[in-house]
Write a protein that holds these residues in place. Sequence first.
Motif, PDB file in Angstrom:
ATOM      1  N   UNK A   1      -2.376  19.186   6.251  1.00 49.73           N
ATOM      2  CA  UNK A   1      -1.693  19.824   5.117  1.00 49.73           C
ATOM      3  C   UNK A   1      -0.713  18.898   4.400  1.00 49.73           C
ATOM      4  N   UNK A   2      -0.795  17.615   4.639  1.00 45.92           N
ATOM      5  CA  UNK A   2       0.080  16.670   3.966  1.00 45.92           C
ATOM      6  C   UNK A   2      -0.352  16.528   2.505  1.00 45.92           C
ATOM      7  N   UNK A   3       0.608  16.357   1.615  1.00 43.36           N
ATOM      8  CA  UNK A   3       0.328  16.093   0.208  1.00 43.36           C
ATOM      9  C   UNK A   3       0.698  14.652  -0.098  1.00 43.36           C
ATOM     10  N   UNK A   4      -0.283  13.894  -0.571  1.00 42.51           N
ATOM     11  CA  UNK A   4      -0.116  12.457  -0.775  1.00 42.51           C
ATOM     12  C   UNK A   4      -0.307  12.143  -2.252  1.00 42.51           C
ATOM     13  N   UNK A   5       0.581  11.309  -2.770  1.00 39.78           N
ATOM     14  CA  UNK A   5       0.503  10.873  -4.165  1.00 39.78           C
ATOM     15  C   UNK A   5       0.362   9.351  -4.193  1.00 39.78           C
ATOM     16  N   UNK A   6      -0.758   8.867  -4.745  1.00 37.54           N
ATOM     17  CA  UNK A   6      -0.958   7.427  -4.898  1.00 37.54           C
ATOM     18  C   UNK A   6      -0.912   6.998  -6.357  1.00 37.54           C
ATOM     19  N   UNK A   7      -0.971   7.963  -7.292  1.00 39.16           N
ATOM     20  CA  UNK A   7      -1.203   7.632  -8.700  1.00 39.16           C
ATOM     21  C   UNK A   7       0.018   7.766  -9.590  1.00 39.16           C
ATOM     22  N   UNK A   8       1.118   8.310  -9.064  1.00 40.12           N
ATOM     23  CA  UNK A   8       2.300   8.477  -9.898  1.00 40.12           C
ATOM     24  C   UNK A   8       2.850   7.151 -10.396  1.00 40.12           C
ATOM     25  N   UNK A   9       3.451   7.178 -11.574  1.00 46.67           N
ATOM     26  CA  UNK A   9       3.936   5.956 -12.195  1.00 46.67           C
ATOM     27  C   UNK A   9       4.940   5.228 -11.307  1.00 46.67           C
ATOM     28  N   UNK A  10       5.842   5.981 -10.711  1.00 47.02           N
ATOM     29  CA  UNK A  10       6.876   5.348  -9.892  1.00 47.02           C
ATOM     30  C   UNK A  10       6.286   4.639  -8.689  1.00 47.02           C
ATOM     31  N   UNK A  11       5.356   5.289  -7.991  1.00 46.01           N
ATOM     32  CA  UNK A  11       4.791   4.676  -6.788  1.00 46.01           C
ATOM     33  C   UNK A  11       3.895   3.498  -7.166  1.00 46.01           C
ATOM     34  N   UNK A  12       3.221   3.588  -8.314  1.00 46.70           N
ATOM     35  CA  UNK A  12       2.400   2.466  -8.743  1.00 46.70           C
ATOM     36  C   UNK A  12       3.278   1.253  -9.066  1.00 46.70           C
ATOM     37  N   UNK A  13       4.454   1.489  -9.666  1.00 42.51           N
ATOM     38  CA  UNK A  13       5.349   0.388  -9.980  1.00 42.51           C
ATOM     39  C   UNK A  13       5.923  -0.239  -8.718  1.00 42.51           C
TER      40      UNK A  13
ATOM     41  N   UNK B   1       0.833  -1.203   0.000  1.00 39.25           N
ATOM     42  CA  UNK B   1       0.000   0.000   0.000  1.00 39.25           C
ATOM     43  C   UNK B   1       0.875   1.263   0.000  1.00 39.25           C
ATOM     44  N   UNK B   2       2.041   1.186  -0.609  1.00 40.57           N
ATOM     45  CA  UNK B   2       2.983   2.310  -0.599  1.00 40.57           C
ATOM     46  C   UNK B   2       2.407   3.540  -1.305  1.00 40.57           C
ATOM     47  N   UNK B   3       2.667   4.721  -0.709  1.00 41.92           N
ATOM     48  CA  UNK B   3       2.290   6.010  -1.297  1.00 41.92           C
ATOM     49  C   UNK B   3       3.436   6.992  -1.053  1.00 41.92           C
ATOM     50  N   UNK B   4       3.401   8.120  -1.755  1.00 37.25           N
ATOM     51  CA  UNK B   4       4.320   9.221  -1.490  1.00 37.25           C
ATOM     52  C   UNK B   4       3.616  10.236  -0.604  1.00 37.25           C
ATOM     53  N   UNK B   5       4.259  10.599   0.485  1.00 30.15           N
ATOM     54  CA  UNK B   5       3.716  11.597   1.398  1.00 30.15           C
ATOM     55  C   UNK B   5       4.768  12.674   1.600  1.00 30.15           C
ATOM     56  N   UNK B   6       4.513  13.848   1.002  1.00 27.65           N
ATOM     57  CA  UNK B   6       5.503  14.937   1.024  1.00 27.65           C
ATOM     58  C   UNK B   6       6.880  14.427   0.581  1.00 27.65           C
ATOM     59  N   UNK B   7       6.872  13.589  -0.452  1.00 28.49           N
ATOM     60  CA  UNK B   7       8.105  13.110  -1.047  1.00 28.49           C
ATOM     61  C   UNK B   7       8.676  11.853  -0.436  1.00 28.49           C
ATOM     62  N   UNK B   8       8.132  11.416   0.702  1.00 31.54           N
ATOM     63  CA  UNK B   8       8.616  10.185   1.346  1.00 31.54           C
ATOM     64  C   UNK B   8       7.764   9.000   0.886  1.00 31.54           C
ATOM     65  N   UNK B   9       8.400   7.835   0.751  1.00 33.66           N
ATOM     66  CA  UNK B   9       7.668   6.611   0.431  1.00 33.66           C
ATOM     67  C   UNK B   9       7.309   5.913   1.740  1.00 33.66           C
ATOM     68  N   UNK B  10       6.015   5.736   1.970  1.00 34.08           N
ATOM     69  CA  UNK B  10       5.560   5.178   3.256  1.00 34.08           C
ATOM     70  C   UNK B  10       4.445   4.171   2.994  1.00 34.08           C
ATOM     71  N   UNK B  11       4.253   3.292   3.948  1.00 38.05           N
ATOM     72  CA  UNK B  11       3.112   2.368   3.920  1.00 38.05           C
ATOM     73  C   UNK B  11       1.892   3.100   4.433  1.00 38.05           C
ATOM     74  N   UNK B  12       0.876   3.187   3.608  1.00 39.11           N
ATOM     75  CA  UNK B  12      -0.290   4.010   3.946  1.00 39.11           C
ATOM     76  C   UNK B  12      -1.038   3.495   5.165  1.00 39.11           C
ATOM     77  N   UNK B  13      -1.038   2.173   5.388  1.00 36.00           N
ATOM     78  CA  UNK B  13      -1.876   1.621   6.453  1.00 36.00           C
ATOM     79  C   UNK B  13      -1.368   1.971   7.845  1.00 36.00           C
ATOM     80  N   UNK B  14      -0.062   2.259   7.989  1.00 34.73           N
ATOM     81  CA  UNK B  14       0.490   2.538   9.315  1.00 34.73           C
ATOM     82  C   UNK B  14       0.969   3.976   9.466  1.00 34.73           C
ATOM     83  N   UNK B  15       0.757   4.795   8.460  1.00 31.23           N
ATOM     84  CA  UNK B  15       1.217   6.181   8.526  1.00 31.23           C
ATOM     85  C   UNK B  15       0.059   7.096   8.889  1.00 31.23           C
ATOM     86  N   UNK B  16       0.159   7.819  10.002  1.00 28.41           N
ATOM     87  CA  UNK B  16      -0.957   8.681  10.407  1.00 28.41           C
ATOM     88  C   UNK B  16      -1.168   9.816   9.409  1.00 28.41           C
ATOM     89  N   UNK B  17      -2.401  10.170   9.208  1.00 26.19           N
ATOM     90  CA  UNK B  17      -2.715  11.355   8.415  1.00 26.19           C
ATOM     91  C   UNK B  17      -2.327  12.586   9.216  1.00 26.19           C
TER      92      UNK B  17
END
Length: 932
Positions: free
Chosen positions: A67-79, A48-64
């Motif tokens: 003002x955080x910016x989250x990217x789930x759709x970028x090609x790199x994170x999808x790969x 469930x990896x996503x980018x959060x303010x440029x960091x790669x993190x597991x979404x299920x254990x990372x607190x919201x």
Amino acid sequence: MIRLRVDGVTVELPARATLLDAARAAGAALPTLCHDDRLRPVGSCRTCLVRADGRTVAACVTPAAPDLTVDTAGEEIRELRRDAVALIASALPPDALADDSPSELADTCRTLGIEPEAGAGTPGRGQDDSHPYVRLDRDLCIACGRCVRMCSDVQGTFALTLTGRGPDTVVAPGTGGPWAASDCVACGGCVDTCPTGALTQPGPGKGLTSRRPDPDRIRTTCGYCGVGCALDVVVRDERVAAVLPARDGPVNHGHACVKGRFAHGYLTSAERLTEPLVRRDGALVPASWDEAIRVVADGLRAAVAHGGPDAVAAISSARATNEENYLVQKFLRTVIGTNNVDNCSRLCHAPSAAGLTASFGRAGGTDPFDDVETADCLLVVGANPVEAHPVVGARLLQHALAGASLVVADPRSVGLARHADVHLRPRPGTNVALFHGLAHVLVAEGMTDPDFLRRRAAGLDELIALLADYPPERVAAITEVPADAIREAARLYGRAQRPAVVYGLGVTEHLHGTDGVRTLANLPILRGAVGGTGRGFGISPLRGQNNVQGASDMGALPDLLPGYGRVTDPETRARAEEVWGHPVPERPGLRIPEMFAAAGQGRLRALWIIGEDVCATDPDSRHVAEALDACPLVVVNELFLGETARHADVVLPVASWLEKDGTFVNFDRRFQRVRAAVRPPGTARSDFATLHAVAEALGADLGCPTPAAALAECARLAPLFAGISHARLDREGAVPWPCFSPDRPGEATLYTEEFATPDGRAHLSAAPYLPPGEEPDDAYPLLLVTGRRWAHYNSGSMTRRGGNLLLDSHGRLDLHPLDAARYGVRDGAPVLVDSRHGQARLLARVGGDLAPGQVFCAFHFPDDRVNALTSGHADTVTSCPEYKVTAVRLRPASPDARAGRRPPAATGSGRHATPRDGQRDPHDEHRAPGPY
């Protein structure tokens, strides 16, 4: 609320939300192979990896975070996510990812474009097929740990672990050995959460879980205990393929137990009754419905002609729907003209109805069960919910493990007692003294609520005067509970900010059961922890059967009409007469024990028993069988030819809870829908249709052509249910009573403004302790307590016809090692148990769950004749039997010794005779060999 952006979309989330919650709120779908919303997140699979303010993190254990910016759709994170899934899939054999695989992993691979050929693992780790309901394929295990966490974090059994290293890590029973020999209680949670199919249900339900929607699912309510779990039934080829816990179930929250989840094999048992039976020449033989209904109608007419309307009686059932119970009592009152109707709550929670009504004004628990999880102290009394109400037991255990203090009062060291901060082990029959001892400490140490007691309670002065006689030292002498333990328990409860009381049949099934309920209710009253004060949960009875609350709510009682109006009250009768268009008898009818007495005396000429095997479940069963044989007409509605049906003149085959329509009311007063998933076998009918047929044969019209119409009529008659209907339940799922109007919510929490007693106050009870009906002596030196085991339900007529019998195959007598040594009894050896009333034969189980001098057994195996042991003593207020205190003795039995499968009355030569052991039953050709 927390505001952040996900893929350019602004979302708002509550505190403690995770980035997985944020992604879902923004409409992004992330794979989560180690995550289940019912479990604590661990972030181990990294899918469930996503980018959060440029960091790669597991979404299920990372607190919201704001003002955080989250990217789930970028090609790199999808790969990255795709690579993580592909790596996991590569360890599995190709067929694990096949196009027809229903697993979560296979679905994820298809979504990400990962082909089945990506699975390159080599089969070889083997399978475990030892369990009837759980199959393990080790080659499909990805060591995600979801099953282990489900077992620990939801069920609380801690039966599973991960074993091995690296790629050889696999789930296994924590005890080692085969699954069937483990501590697993077959709740099905591990099967339901497994993302790969490593854990599945054998048979047609293989691969079915609550995760994916299915158009063939029918939502219904469980027909076993009183918890009221919402279940989704999957039907294949007109048969039940699987029963799954509903994720949005209002009480069970996606969980279930072995009975509701798996014990539906009885539906297709060869022993199911599929056509009516009528007694001819002393034998039960198949008959048509027309003939059976004619015999019933003629017998009822003859009974009334001989002895008047009061020569007829009916015993209704918690296994029947609300609408069927409503129709039973209406039939008796308007067609026959008698109040001789009762239901099985008489044998379990009648003292709850009487005691809670006397204390607070209504015959139900005071608060919704969800609120128990806001309590900081749990007082669980006379109940073993881990076995008898497993979903509730699991929730209580998890709340205790999360930090709530836990006080358990139970003679046995089982279930929750093993996790208790204080375990009080009172001598059976001494509850009232124990509750007074706790109350004494609350008063003496200033742990009461004076303002609440002054404004909203009555009877304080009388209670305080009585409590002076119950200091902990005296109570210890009566109960055998140490005085210091009584003080410690009282202080935990008394100093809690939000204490809760939950109790079971260990409080009610006593000679003074109503006094027990009332004196236990004193505790939340003294603390001001009831009535919507915000200072406690109040008190809730754990109802034993699926609709034991509803059967009484619907007026299947000899002295109360639907909604608990008294038949002796002219205004209540007038309202019923206006709705029904018939007069209502004003004299209360017979209770169940009185029915048997009247039958034995010749005053009761016809008895209709609906869904109750009274010869197996009622006390002093020899007396019950003799009463049935003395009654000229006995009609039984049943699924199987049980002990009671063998004494009947007419046996009517009826539908089970999975085969009919209506509603149940669970233990915290929630009405919920029951829906037919499959048709009943052969010509079997619902109890609802059967009642209509008999009424029609008598020339009467009961009205209420459908269950929905019956509940609507009940709502017109009983103000408590005025706002409840099938249509509303179909929309809302569950509605608690009281609900006074269709446009008002039900009252989940009672008494927020005033109590429902005549003076609007809660009433404290100053009932003194009185001894139980039986005491041990030199001839019968042991105290027997009866109850339930986790794999079975009541007389076992449903649970013994399926895989549950493989989990628990025989009746056992639990006893302490000192008693085993004293009486020369070995563990696992047959033992004969004698009381002043009868004899039973069981297998000994020696262990430390009981105190010396006490023994325990269940009543799930009628051939054991357990209820031949129990006495005729009953609660002095409600006639509820004293199942929890019977004086017995025991001795080793020879392996071929028999306690007698049926009482003598059942094998005599009279018109109600049944074949002796070894003789052919005329109905045998219609049923397979089985426990009977």
